[in-house]
Design a protein around this motif. Structure first.
Motif, PDB file in Angstrom:
ATOM      1  N   TYR A 272      -3.468  12.550  -0.495  1.00 42.43           N
ATOM      2  CA  TYR A 272      -2.432  11.716  -1.101  1.00 42.43           C
ATOM      3  C   TYR A 272      -1.703  12.478  -2.212  1.00 42.43           C
ATOM      4  CZ  TYR A 272      -4.622   7.917   1.444  1.00 42.43           C
ATOM      5  OH  TYR A 272      -5.107   7.115   2.445  1.00 42.43           O
ATOM      6  N   GLN A 295      -7.379   3.006   1.612  1.00 43.48           N
ATOM      7  CA  GLN A 295      -6.310   2.582   2.514  1.00 43.48           C
ATOM      8  C   GLN A 295      -6.889   1.913   3.748  1.00 43.48           C
ATOM      9  OE1 GLN A 295      -3.501   5.660   3.585  1.00 43.48           O
ATOM     10  NE2 GLN A 295      -2.167   4.259   4.693  1.00 43.48           N
ATOM     11  N   GLY A 354      -2.080   8.202   6.104  1.00 42.13           N
ATOM     12  CA  GLY A 354      -2.089   8.758   4.759  1.00 42.13           C
ATOM     13  C   GLY A 354      -0.708   9.244   4.362  1.00 42.13           C
TER      14      GLY A 354
END
Length: 455
Positions: A272, A295, A354
């Protein structure tokens, strides 16, 4: 980046005896037969409409004209078609015009149930909740598709198309698919899909008028954004300020710690990059460097409202424009994929989640938790594919309690992330396992009672 050009036979793994997809649930049809039937049906419609010179839906016409007016977009579209994997028994998109006529078929109605005959002659049916995604799926897993689907001009044209379809989906006519017929969302097979991992529909969700047509839902969007019945998803540990609650009904994608301000994406790891996720606002992003990102993704069959994972005060809330169908091209499903055969090119967008936190249209909601051990956190609602609207229902200055609504997605499937700063020392629950579907409001993690030392 690699280009998925190889000829691969699409099939799900059968050796594990799974009755439904785990990693692609609600996005790719569970049955290859339903997927093939959907592709063939739209392929033939597109060919016939081209031969007949049928006019386009006005929104599709505008979308097509925008692509044709831009020589770069037009060339990339053609190249994406050429680079797409060719899958046996599944006809390929042949041209932009062929694609546009298939889009006409999609946006003329709400998503519905599809019936097909499998290899053993059995009649099976399944909801196809994100039909435009299925049209773009293989093209998105190409280098040309990666370049095209990230273009601002392309996404502006796509937003206009999706807004037009979304307007239709909010009108009473779109409720026609909310019936108990063969292609209706309330038929036996469709209800089985809606209730899988979720519980009985009439126990869980508010039905405006169960005995009325469409159960009283005024439109497709009214059904899609349906509310939970009181007590259907109790807030477990409501009085414990150390608990982080699950913000969305969703399946776990990944958990990463020690996230960085800037990071480079690798096809498999997808670390990230806080600066990009937070709309390139360095002041916001710096507060989370060294922190944690969780997530998880929602399928079209899931409950699509967002609940606050903590009690606290809304500090900032904004919508960030972005892409809708862009994905990271890859070499297809990895060897450990639970659903697809290794190398299957379908579903690259799902494997790109992602990266989507910084590329897709999204909502950012910053919450200063009442518990200082949690501190400032950020909820990220990631709009994927047909999701053209992230709807924030809170404002800066509002105080929210754990489990209180923050907003919702309108139509489609989607993903979300919870971002915590380095001050939050989190221990995640045992249920946080990749691909596992989790109910909203359950305890997701716990923070230690005292803030982590900043020494």
């Amino acid at each position: 980046m690699s280009i998925a050009r190889n000829k691969v036979h699409r099939s799900y793994r059968k050796d594990e005896g799974a009755k439904e997809l785990t990693r692609y649930r609600g996005w790719l049809p569970e049955s290859p037969a339903v997927h093939r039937q959907f592709v063939r049906k739209h392929h033939e419609h597109g060919k016939e409409a081209m031969r007949a010179g049928s006019p386009h839906n006005p929104a599709v016409e505008r979308f097509g004209n925008a692509i044709k007016a831009d020589s770069v977009m037009l060339d990339l579209f053609h190249q994406a078609i050429l680079q797409s994997s060719r899958v046996p028994d599944s006809p390929a998109i042949e041209s932009l015009d062929h694609f546009l006529h298939q889009l006409d078929m999609v946006v003329s109605s709400a998503p519905c149930f599809h019936v097909a005959t499998d290899d053993d002659g059995n009649t099976i049916g399944e909801v196809v909740g994100v039909p435009i995604f299925l049209l773009f799926d293989l093209m998105s897993n190409t280098q040309a598709g990666y370049d095209l689907l990230r273009m601002q001009s392309f996404n502006a044209a796509m937003k206009d198309l999706l807004n037009s379809w979304g307007s239709y989906l909010a009108k009473p006519a779109s409720a026609s698919v909310l019936n108990n017929g063969p292609e209706g969302w309330f038929g036996p097979a469709a209800m089985k899909s809606l209730e899988s991992n979720r519980g009985r529909f009439d126990y869980i969700y508010v039905e405006p008028d169960p005995g009325a047509p469409h159960k009283g839902y005024r439109s497709w969007d009214d059904f899609f954004t349906r509310a939970l019945k009181e007590g259907a998803r109790p807030l477990l540990g409501a009085d414990d300020p150390t608990i982080i609650h699950n913000a969305c009904e969703s399946a776990v994608f990944q958990l990463q710690r020690n996230v960085q301000l800037h990071d480079r994406f690798w096809l498999k790891a997808q670390p990230y990059s806080l600066y990009d996720i937070m709309n390139r606002d360095e002041n916001d992003a710096l507060k989370f460097v060294g922190g944690t990102v969780y997530q998880a993704f929602l399928s079209p069959q899931d409950y699509h409202r967002w609940h606050s994972p903590v009690s606290g005060t809304i500090k900032k809330a904004l919508i960030v424009p972005g892409t809708y169908y862009a994905a990271l091209p890859d070499n297809g499903a990895p060897p450990d994929d639970p659903d697809l055969k290794p190398g299957d090119p379908h579903g690259a967008l799902m494997r790109s989640q992602g990266w989507l936190t910084l590329s897709s249209a999204r909502a950012l909601i910053f919450i200063e938790a009442d518990n200082p051990a949690i501190g400032l956190m950020c909820f990220v609602g990631v709009g994927m594919t047909e999701v053209s609207t992230c709807d924030i229902t809170v404002q800066p200055g509002d105080h929210v309690s754990s489990g209180e609504q923050l907003g919702m997605f309108h139509f489609g499937g989607s993903s979300h992330a919870l971002i915590f700063g380095p001050q939050a020392k989190l221990t995640f629950a045992d249920v946080v396992q990749k691909d596992r579907h989790l109910h909203i409001n359950i305890p997701l993690a716990r923070v230690q009672k005292e803030p982590r030392s900043q020494d």
